[in-house]
Design a protein around this motif. Structure first.
Motif, mmCIF file in Angstrom:
data_model
loop_
_atom_site.group_PDB
_atom_site.id
_atom_site.type_symbol
_atom_site.label_atom_id
_atom_site.label_comp_id
_atom_site.label_asym_id
_atom_site.label_seq_id
_atom_site.Cartn_x
_atom_site.Cartn_y
_atom_site.Cartn_z
ATOM 1 N N MET A 271 1.314 10.849 8.357
ATOM 2 C CA MET A 271 0.077 10.300 7.826
ATOM 3 C C MET A 271 0.307 8.894 7.270
ATOM 4 N N GLU A 272 -0.500 7.955 7.693
ATOM 5 C CA GLU A 272 -0.323 6.577 7.231
ATOM 6 C C GLU A 272 -0.905 6.427 5.825
ATOM 7 N N THR A 273 -0.126 5.848 4.947
ATOM 8 C CA THR A 273 -0.613 5.694 3.575
ATOM 9 C C THR A 273 -0.709 4.234 3.157
ATOM 10 N N LYS B 137 -2.377 1.646 4.134
ATOM 11 C CA LYS B 137 -3.648 0.937 4.040
ATOM 12 C C LYS B 137 -4.623 1.618 3.075
ATOM 13 N N SER B 138 -4.203 2.741 2.509
ATOM 14 C CA SER B 138 -5.118 3.428 1.608
ATOM 15 C C SER B 138 -4.923 2.930 0.182
ATOM 16 N N LYS C 130 -9.285 4.586 -6.324
ATOM 17 C CA LYS C 130 -10.307 5.421 -5.662
ATOM 18 C C LYS C 130 -11.172 6.136 -6.684
ATOM 19 N N PRO D 162 -2.960 15.735 -4.491
ATOM 20 C CA PRO D 162 -1.742 15.234 -5.161
ATOM 21 C C PRO D 162 -2.037 14.076 -6.123
ATOM 22 N N ILE D 163 -2.851 14.346 -7.095
ATOM 23 C CA ILE D 163 -3.238 13.324 -8.067
ATOM 24 C C ILE D 163 -2.939 13.859 -9.472
#
Lengths: 234, 282
Positions: free
Chosen positions: B1-3, B5-6, B12, B105-106
């Motif tokens: 999973m690409e992270t 660019k998030s 958020k 996962p926060i």
């Protein structure tokens, strides 16, 4: 995958969970059974670090449940699932995807796939305030499946669903189980549990009564329901 | 999973807090009412004021009135920020967003930080826009340009951070409305105490004290310590207002209110994180 060691949770004078220990292996479909107020939801909340145990320890993938990162591979559906009424189902799923550190294009692809999986095509752009309880539950399940979790924790997933919806959820869970996903299920629907799950634990008044495979619990011609009633009433 | 660019989770959650608040009907109504009120003040700036039969200089009128408006807006937005903050945890809990966020996962501190930032940015923007309207009226309509006005607005945002932190913390310990009223009470007591202290420094008050007691009370008393340590919200506002015409003199006494409120913000923030860490999520 999941391990509880001598977990106790007390709320002032009430002991909600009393010295419970059990483990769920990877790829297992496990059901936690018990009457109302037995402590099932408290165990789920402790697994997700929504509440802390008074004593004992819980671990997920070998890490303490208090570490936020261990929830990266977990999908969770609450018993009474709520979604902000100002959002649409699509916006809600998109938020859940973004919270899993997906970028916008990945999140959009995932959401499209999930909407199809939960059978809500055509309704995803209307506000959640207009949804039925069953539709909210479907979007909640969709949010739990976001990011292809390795472990799915479902607290009464069929709550509010009609018989057709229950059947569809069961079929979906069977398919996820077939893909090797570990499933932790809290449910009152013993017949459904019997059809889906490999192992189960029965708790009553916070105490673990039995934890074994379904076939070992329901033996000698007894159904799971018979055993459940016998253990809980006895 | 690409992270890569998030956005980080805190940003958020800040974004969701901003968007959710701005979608609330009460927010829109409050904003429209405040903006209309500020627009209606336009007439006051253009009035012809006479003192002792002499017409006042229009520039002086505009400066004095815009300073008064600055204080009124800053105080009102503090009350509005408290109103926004008091229900945020309760609403997130009842609408399922708290459990949805924290089952990901926060960490809890990231969630709380996102909420604080969201509310702080929202209330600062609210105040900045209202001050901005006054700034535009005075600059375009009346040709009185006060570049320090918007800077002063940003300095005042420290008070908003205090209010947000205080209300969020208290809303975890007591009913929302009680939390709101408590913070309101702290603000009112501070404003009144500062007002009395300012009045007691006047020549008339000093003369009256000397006449009645022989000499003004000196030395450290319990109430003086309480007064000095009490949140200096009005002090921050006055310091900010002094920037409007660059009339400030810098010294510890001048910047003390800023340090006082900043320390309160840090203490309240730390207590909020600590309290929320032990909170049961439902």
């Amino acid at each position: 995958m999941i391990e509880l060691k001598n977990v106790t949770k007390c709320y002032e004078s009430l002991t909600a969970v009393d010295d419970v220990s059990f483990a769920v292996k990877e790829g297992e479909c496990f059901a936690l059974l018990g009457p109302n107020g037995a402590g099932k939801t408290t165990i789920v909340k402790m697994l997700l670090d929504f509440t802390r145990p008074t004593s004992g320890s819980l671990s997920l993938n070998g890490f303490p449940s208090t570490i936020a990162e261990c929830r990266r591979s977990i999908g969770y559906l609450a018993e009474k699932h709520h979604i902000p009424p100002s959002l649409s189902g699509w916006q809600y799923l998109l938020r859940c995807a973004e919270l899993l550190a997906m970028n916008r294009s990945e999140a959009t692809d995932q959401c499209r796939r999930i909407v199809e999986l939960i059978g809500m095509q055509g309704r995803e752009n209307t506000k959640v305030g207009t949804y039925s309880k069953g539709m909210v539950q479907r979007f909640g399940l969709g949010a739990a499946l976001m990011g292809d979790p390795k472990l799915l924790i479902l607290d009464e997933p069929t709550s509010g669903l009609d018989p057709i919806g229950i059947r569809e959820i069961r079929q979906l869970l069977e398919s996820l189980k077939g893909q090797g996903m570990t499933i932790f299920l809290n449910s009152h629907l013993l017949s459904e549990v019997e059809k889906i799950c490999d192992t189960a634990a029965i708790i009553n008044r916070g105490r673990l009564l039995v934890k074994d495979t379904i076939s070992a619990i329901a033996k000698d011609g007894e159904t799971l329901e018979d055993v459940f009633v016998r253990l809980v009433k006895g | 999973m690409e992270t890569s660019k998030s956005l980080p989770p805190i940003i958020k959650i800040t974004k969701y807090t901003l968007v959710d608040e701005m979608q609330q009907r009460s927010f829109v109504v409050m904003f429209v009412i405040c903006a209309i009120c500020v627009f209606l003040l336009r007439g006051c700036f253009q009035g012809n004021y006479m003192v002792n039969g002499q017409s006042l200089d229009p520039g002086t009128i505009v400066r004095t009135l815009s300073k008064a408006t600055f204080h009124v807006i800053a105080t009102c937005v503090m009350v509005i920020a408290a109103l926004f903050s008091m229900r945020i945890f309760r609403r997130d809990r009842s609408e399922g967003m708290q459990s949805a966020v924290l089952s990901k996962p926060i960490a809890r501190w990231q969630y709380v930080m996102g909420k604080i930032l969201g509310l702080w940015i929202l209330s600062t923007l609210f105040m900045f826009i209202l001050h901005g309207i006054v700034f535009l009226i005075t600059s375009i309509n009346l040709m009185v340009f006060m570049p320090g006005y918007l800077v002063a607005s940003l300095v005042c945002s420290l008070n908003l951070l205090f209010v947000v932190n205080a209300v969020l913390l208290l809303s975890l310990l007591m009913p929302d409305i009680v939390a709101f009223l408590t913070v309101l009470g702290v603000g009112i007591v501070g404003f009144v105490a500062d007002g009395i202290a300012a009045a007691s420094q006047s020549q008339i008050a000093q003369a009256m004290l000397q006449h009645s007691n022989g000499h003004p009370e000196s030395g450290i008393t319990f109430w003086k310590v309480v007064y000095v340590l009490w949140p200096k919200l009005l002090g921050v506002q006055q310091l900010a207002a002094s920037l409007i015409e660059s009339e400030s003199t810098y010294g510890f006494g001048t910047i003390y209110p800023l340090i006082n409120v900043l320390v309160y913000c840090l203490i309240l923030g730390a207590l909020l994180f600590r309290r929320f860490r032990n909170e049961d999520i439902v």
